[in-house]
Design an enzyme around this catalytic site. Structure first.
Site, PDB file in Angstrom:
ATOM      1  N   ASP A   1      56.181 -30.648 -88.164  1.00 60.72           N
ATOM      2  CA  ASP A   1      57.489 -30.124 -87.812  1.00 60.72           C
ATOM      3  C   ASP A   1      57.859 -30.695 -86.425  1.00 60.72           C
ATOM      4  O   ASP A   1      56.983 -31.152 -85.687  1.00 60.72           O
ATOM      5  CB  ASP A   1      57.384 -28.587 -87.763  1.00 60.72           C
ATOM      6  CG  ASP A   1      58.631 -27.935 -87.211  1.00 60.72           C
ATOM      7  OD1 ASP A   1      59.730 -28.242 -87.702  1.00 60.72           O
ATOM      8  OD2 ASP A   1      58.509 -27.107 -86.273  1.00 60.72           O
TER       9      ASP A   1
ATOM     10  N   ASP B   1      60.938 -29.365 -83.909  1.00 62.57           N
ATOM     11  CA  ASP B   1      61.324 -28.390 -82.878  1.00 62.57           C
ATOM     12  C   ASP B   1      60.295 -27.267 -82.750  1.00 62.57           C
ATOM     13  O   ASP B   1      59.971 -26.602 -83.724  1.00 62.57           O
ATOM     14  CB  ASP B   1      62.691 -27.778 -83.207  1.00 62.57           C
ATOM     15  CG  ASP B   1      63.808 -28.813 -83.131  1.00 62.57           C
ATOM     16  OD1 ASP B   1      63.538 -29.913 -82.622  1.00 62.57           O
ATOM     17  OD2 ASP B   1      64.922 -28.515 -83.575  1.00 62.57           O
TER      18      ASP B   1
ATOM     19  N   ASP C   1      55.446 -24.403 -86.484  1.00 67.10           N
ATOM     20  CA  ASP C   1      55.507 -23.179 -85.679  1.00 67.10           C
ATOM     21  C   ASP C   1      56.370 -22.090 -86.302  1.00 67.10           C
ATOM     22  O   ASP C   1      56.432 -20.984 -85.767  1.00 67.10           O
ATOM     23  CB  ASP C   1      56.065 -23.490 -84.279  1.00 67.10           C
ATOM     24  CG  ASP C   1      57.554 -23.769 -84.332  1.00 67.10           C
ATOM     25  OD1 ASP C   1      57.988 -24.521 -85.234  1.00 67.10           O
ATOM     26  OD2 ASP C   1      58.292 -23.218 -83.503  1.00 67.10           O
TER      27      ASP C   1
HETATM   28 MG   LIG Z   1      59.860 -25.525 -85.635  1.00 68.23          MG
END
Ligand SMILES: [Mg+2]
Length: 268
Positions: free
Chosen positions: A13, A15, A211
């Site tokens: 991922d 961001d 995240d």
């Molecule tokens: Mg993310």
């Protein structure tokens, strides 16, 4: 534990994972990026971002030509490595998705607004991106991002109407994403792995990093999973139970990214 000598693929991922949640920097991950690069280990971006956003980022990260997955799994690209056929061959492209959405709105009066309905300036206000970056986010291929402005009851009707058009809704951080049924981060990754030849014909060993709750399907599907500490209120809940192959970071963003790789990849 895997090593960088294995037919390893890193799936990440952006961001809040490889990129810092606040600054979008990745300095703490640079030494690992260099090491993976030197060992010829592909770093595959798996993100909600568009091709227009991902390709320049790959360049900046020094991973140009690597395969990538964009628009939450609606778009799969083999980079310089391999031609990857479309995940949903008879699926709708972006103009067709927008056309279906416009029809549903006109015929049934649903209240929602999508990227196609507004200017760069509005997307910039919604996202905090600069107008130039908002233009890249608007440059879409396989999914539309919308803000729902109607009742829950109508939302259920909307979801049903989309299903009849073989479209699905995926919840992101800020938006709902409308894409072809059967796409998504995990299925896109499985499709990619099927079409990217690995070193010496050995099966790929995949290590995923993310995240957010929307990374969970991807993190459930990789051989090893790094859950990076995030700012989300919703915890990342995995279905897998092989705890030895899951690592939950103490650190955020690229610091956590680096921490997770160090945990799993045996040091020489
Ligand atoms: Mg993310």
């Amino acid at each position: 534990m895997p090593t960088v000598q294995d037919p390893l693929m890193i799936v990440t991922d952006l961001d809040g994972s490889l990129l810092d949640h606040h600054t979008y920097g990745w300095e703490p991950a640079q030494s690992w990026l260099d090491r993976l690069n030197a060992a010829d280990v592909p770093v595959v971006i798996c993100s909600s971002k568009t091709a227009a956003e991902i390709v320049p980022l790959q360049q900046a990260l020094g991973i140009s030509g690597a395969p990538w997955i964009g628009e939450n799994g609606a778009v799969v690209n083999g980079g310089d490595v391999s031609e990857v056929p479309p995940l949903i061959p008879d699926g709708k492209d972006y103009p067709a998705i927008c056309q279906t959405l416009a029809q549903l709105r006109n015929q049934q009066g649903f209240k929602f607004i999508g990227f196609a309905d507004v200017t760069e300036k509005e997307v910039s206000e919604w996202t905090g991106l600069t107008p130039a970056d908002a233009a890249l986010a608007k440059d879409r291929q396989g999914s539309e991002s919308i803000i729902w402005r109607d009742s829950q009851e109508n939302f259920d009707r909307f979801q049903q109407a989309l299903k009849e058009q073989r479209l699905a809704l995926i919840q992101g951080g800020r938006f709902w994403h409308v894409m072809n049924e059967g796409s998504g981060k995990a299925t896109a990754l499985a499709w990619l792995l099927k079409h990217i030849p690995s070193r010496a014909g050995q099966p790929w060993i995949t290590l995923g990093l993310g995240d957010g709750p929307n990374d969970a399907p991807m993190l459930d599907s990789t051989d090893y999973a790094v859950v990076i500490k995030g700012y989300n209120n919703t915890p990342v809940t995995l279905s897998r139970r092989d705890e030895a192959r899951i690592y939950r970071c103490a650190l955020y963003g690229p610091e956590g990214w680096s921490e997770g790789l160090t945990w799993f990849l045996a040091q020489e």
